[in-house]
Motif scaffolding. Structure first.
Motif, mmCIF file in Angstrom:
data_model
loop_
_atom_site.group_PDB
_atom_site.id
_atom_site.type_symbol
_atom_site.label_atom_id
_atom_site.label_comp_id
_atom_site.label_asym_id
_atom_site.label_seq_id
_atom_site.Cartn_x
_atom_site.Cartn_y
_atom_site.Cartn_z
ATOM 1 N N ARG A 22 0.823 -1.206 0.000
ATOM 2 C CA ARG A 22 0.000 0.000 0.000
ATOM 3 C C ARG A 22 0.859 1.258 0.000
ATOM 4 N N THR A 27 -6.710 1.192 0.148
ATOM 5 C CA THR A 27 -6.905 0.591 -1.170
ATOM 6 C C THR A 27 -5.928 1.142 -2.211
ATOM 7 N N SER A 28 -4.896 1.821 -1.758
ATOM 8 C CA SER A 28 -3.907 2.370 -2.685
ATOM 9 C C SER A 28 -2.893 1.291 -3.066
ATOM 10 N N GLU A 75 -11.521 -4.592 -7.309
ATOM 11 C CA GLU A 75 -12.665 -4.054 -6.583
ATOM 12 C C GLU A 75 -12.183 -3.462 -5.257
ATOM 13 N N VAL A 76 -12.903 -2.460 -4.752
ATOM 14 C CA VAL A 76 -12.539 -1.841 -3.472
ATOM 15 C C VAL A 76 -13.496 -2.220 -2.344
ATOM 16 N N ARG A 78 -15.189 -4.658 0.126
ATOM 17 C CA ARG A 78 -14.821 -5.959 0.675
ATOM 18 C C ARG A 78 -15.956 -6.976 0.597
ATOM 19 N N GLU A 100 -7.781 -5.977 -4.055
ATOM 20 C CA GLU A 100 -8.537 -4.929 -3.363
ATOM 21 C C GLU A 100 -7.751 -3.632 -3.511
ATOM 22 N N ALA A 101 -8.093 -2.855 -4.534
ATOM 23 C CA ALA A 101 -7.300 -1.657 -4.811
ATOM 24 C C ALA A 101 -8.035 -0.748 -5.777
ATOM 25 N N ASN A 102 -7.610 0.511 -5.794
ATOM 26 C CA ASN A 102 -8.158 1.489 -6.733
ATOM 27 C C ASN A 102 -7.764 1.095 -8.153
#
Length: 221
Positions: A22, A27-28, A75-76, A78, A100-102
């Motif tokens: 990250r 979510t970066s 997708e961000v 959960r 799980e990220a932008n």
């Protein structure tokens, strides 16, 4: 999340969810973070990335029906990731991974340049109020972002049930030098590989027209 979804993160995340370094937010993606798709999937195969995979209905169905290809869901939320993992496990989609990220950071940083065969943007948040339009994913500059990750001749497929967003998507991508239309006429035909989902049925039930678009990545040469 439900108890089943909570358990998915405990039991299934080690198998499906990529561990992403990250940067400034949960979510970066760290600017130095990279993945090697061949190492992630244990093979060399065409890679399909769905941006904003939601609960994963489309990508799980595709992964199950196309075992020769690899799939990455971005997708961000959960709860959506948990649902995707549960469904992937149920159908035995071993060729699917999640992050799980932008999405822009995944496309600009995490994925190697020209590593993606297909990129999907199905029913992204329309941010339909005019003051929120600037938050839309597909806006000027998006062509360069997704075009970096796509290989030459790779396909970008989009769908939405919001007419004004569909028109704007078309304007943005028609103007993007990285892409050319892969359809004739006003709209692309419905992509056969896109599973019908409850979300799409809801849009149809409300009288909205589903608009598909398809663009091909131009050669870098």
């Amino acid at each position: 999340m439900s108890q089943a979804q909570e358990r998915a993160f405990v039991d299934l995340a080690p198998r499906y969810l990529l561990d992403v370094p990250r940067h400034v937010a949960a979510t970066s993606v760290h600017p130095d973070a990279r993945i090697d798709p061949a190492a992630v999937y244990g093979r060399e195969a065409p890679l399909v990335v769905e941006v904003g995979s939601g609960q994963g209905h489309a990508i799980v169905a595709a992964a199950a029906s196309r075992p020769g290809d690899d799939f990455l869901a971005v997708e961000v939320f959960r709860a959506g990731l948990a649902r995707t993992m549960l469904d992937a496990d149920r159908v035995g989609a071993g060729n699917l991974r999640l992050v799980e990220a932008n999405a822009p950071e995944v496309l600009e940083t995490l994925l190697p340049e020209a590593s993606v065969h297909e990129a999907w943007v199905f029913f992204p948040d329309p941010w339909h109020k005019s003051r929120h339009n600037k938050r839309r994913l597909v806006k000027p500059g998006f062509g360069a972002v997704v075009g970096r990750a796509l290989r030459d001749d790779g396909m970008l497929r989009l769908a939405t049930d919001w007419e004004d967003y569909a028109v704007r998507m078309r304007e943005v991508l028609d103007a993007a030098p990285e892409f050319e239309r892969a359809f004739a006429g006003e709209w692309a035909p419905r992509f056969d590989g896109r599973a019908m989902t409850a979300f799409e049925r809801k849009g149809i039930a409300k009288g909205r027209s589903i608009r598909d678009l398809a663009y091909r990545r131009r050669s870098r040469v």
